[in-house]
Enzyme design. Structure first.
Site, PDB file in Angstrom:
ATOM      1  N   LYS A 173      53.330  67.167  26.117  1.00  9.70           N
ATOM      2  CA  LYS A 173      52.650  68.323  26.699  1.00  9.70           C
ATOM      3  C   LYS A 173      52.839  69.566  25.828  1.00  9.70           C
ATOM      4  O   LYS A 173      53.959  69.952  25.537  1.00  9.70           O
ATOM      5  CB  LYS A 173      53.180  68.578  28.109  1.00  9.70           C
ATOM      6  CG  LYS A 173      53.004  67.382  29.047  1.00  9.70           C
ATOM      7  CD  LYS A 173      53.645  67.615  30.403  1.00  9.70           C
ATOM      8  CE  LYS A 173      55.130  67.798  30.302  1.00  9.70           C
ATOM      9  NZ  LYS A 173      55.803  67.850  31.619  1.00  9.70           N
ATOM     10  N   THR A 204      52.888  79.396  37.311  1.00 11.11           N
ATOM     11  CA  THR A 204      52.923  78.072  36.682  1.00 11.11           C
ATOM     12  C   THR A 204      54.181  77.294  37.053  1.00 11.11           C
ATOM     13  O   THR A 204      54.511  76.307  36.390  1.00 11.11           O
ATOM     14  CB  THR A 204      52.841  78.210  35.158  1.00 11.11           C
ATOM     15  OG1 THR A 204      53.895  79.078  34.707  1.00 11.11           O
ATOM     16  CG2 THR A 204      51.495  78.780  34.723  1.00 11.11           C
ATOM     17  N   GLY A 206      56.450  74.618  38.501  1.00  9.49           N
ATOM     18  CA  GLY A 206      56.227  73.246  38.947  1.00  9.49           C
ATOM     19  C   GLY A 206      55.128  72.503  38.226  1.00  9.49           C
ATOM     20  O   GLY A 206      54.721  71.421  38.664  1.00  9.49           O
ATOM     21  N   THR A 207      54.640  73.038  37.116  1.00 13.11           N
ATOM     22  CA  THR A 207      53.538  72.374  36.412  1.00 13.11           C
ATOM     23  C   THR A 207      53.930  70.973  35.936  1.00 13.11           C
ATOM     24  O   THR A 207      53.172  70.017  36.090  1.00 13.11           O
ATOM     25  CB  THR A 207      53.060  73.201  35.206  1.00 13.11           C
ATOM     26  OG1 THR A 207      54.191  73.565  34.406  1.00 13.11           O
ATOM     27  CG2 THR A 207      52.341  74.459  35.653  1.00 13.11           C
ATOM     28  N   GLY A 208      55.124  70.851  35.334  1.00 13.76           N
ATOM     29  CA  GLY A 208      55.542  69.549  34.822  1.00 13.76           C
ATOM     30  C   GLY A 208      55.732  68.525  35.921  1.00 13.76           C
ATOM     31  O   GLY A 208      55.295  67.376  35.805  1.00 13.76           O
ATOM     32  N   CYS A 209      56.372  68.945  37.013  1.00 16.97           N
ATOM     33  CA  CYS A 209      56.577  68.044  38.152  1.00 16.97           C
ATOM     34  C   CYS A 209      55.241  67.605  38.729  1.00 16.97           C
ATOM     35  O   CYS A 209      55.023  66.421  39.023  1.00 16.97           O
ATOM     36  CB  CYS A 209      57.402  68.742  39.235  1.00 16.97           C
ATOM     37  SG  CYS A 209      59.008  69.352  38.708  1.00 16.97           S
TER      38      CYS A 209
END
Length: 264
Positions: A173, A204, A206-209
């Site tokens: 990412k 933004t 929590g984007t990865g989760c």
């Protein structure tokens, strides 16, 4: 039969990341979500004030309790905290061969470290090799490979080395890139570019989760890996674009955007 997904991660008291974000995302995709909590955090949109890890024995008991009864069509891991927990999770999941998405959570959006340094080797050697997909961002990939990955050239150069760690596929990412973001998917057979416009927003958290949870939910529903990644990428873009300010810092993405705008 209802698709089912399990998340193994930390609890975010602010509700924007971790277990809470994963379950909200599973719900958006109409997937039954169960959870194994690895850590309890005191956090909000401004950052992580404190956290305590759950004992490895209780984590193992949670995994067995859920999978022996409810089961899961796909599993996601997030914050694991230390080497002993990573080894416990890896040993437990080897007995349940379903799609596994490993989000190698190391640092929170606020910059707070969520994985002790000596646990990186356990993550690299124990959990990554049994993953169907790993989803590192650029700082996480840099730690996994022990070198700086900070532009498109080094992203492309990192793909083969990330795959050599043993996962079947990698989603690297590039939200930390300067300019427009770029995500790269590779599975040893193909490399896909996932590009989007950068959205000017502080919301933004929590984007990865959320990204990894959306992929997990789609895999649980029977999607192939490439389709799951592409659909999740589109979902995350809209979730960021429609996010509203909840607190005074980095507020969470809008996990419900597709519930109101389209039928999944």
């Amino acid at each position: 039969m209802r698709a089912k997904a399990l998340t193994i991660a930390g609890s975010d008291s602010g509700g924007g990341a971790g277990i809470q974000a994963d379950l909200k995302t599973f719900h958006t995709y109409q997937v039954y979500g169960s959870s194994v909590i690895t850590a309890i955090t005191a956090q909000n949109t401004l950052g992580v004030q404190a956290f305590e890890l759950v004992s490895p024995s209780l984590i193992e008991r949670q995994i067995v309790a859920v999978l022996a009864d409810i089961g899961a069509d796909a599993i996601k891991t997030g914050m694991l905290g230390n080497a002993t927990i990573i080894e416990t999770v890896a040993n437990s999941l080897r007995r349940y061969p379903v799609a596994l998405v490993v989000d190698p959570v190391m640092v929170a959006k606020s910059g707070d470290r969520l994985l002790v340094e000596d646990a990186v080797q356990a993550l690299r050697e124990q959990l990554v090799p049994i993953a169907s997909l790993i989803t590192p961002n650029l700082p996480e990939a840099s730690v996994l490979l022990g070198r700086e990955i900070d532009d498109e050239r080094t992203m492309y150069a990192a793909l083969d080395d990330l795959l050599k760690l043993g996962a079947k596929a990698v989603l690297l990412k590039g939200g930390h890139l300067k300019g427009q973001p770029l995500d790269l998917f590779a599975d040893g057979q193909q490399v896909l570019e996932l590009r989007s416009e950068r959205i000017d927003t502080p919301n933004t958290h929590g984007t990865g989760c959320t990204y990894a949870a959306a992929i997990t939910a789609l895999l649980a529903r029977g999607a192939d890996l490439v389709s799951a990644v592409c659909q999740a990428h589109a979902f995350l873009y809209e979730a960021i674009a429609s996010a509203e300010s909840i607190g005074a810092g980095h507020s969470p993405v809008n996990h419900w955007v597709w519930l109101s705008e389209r039928t999944v």
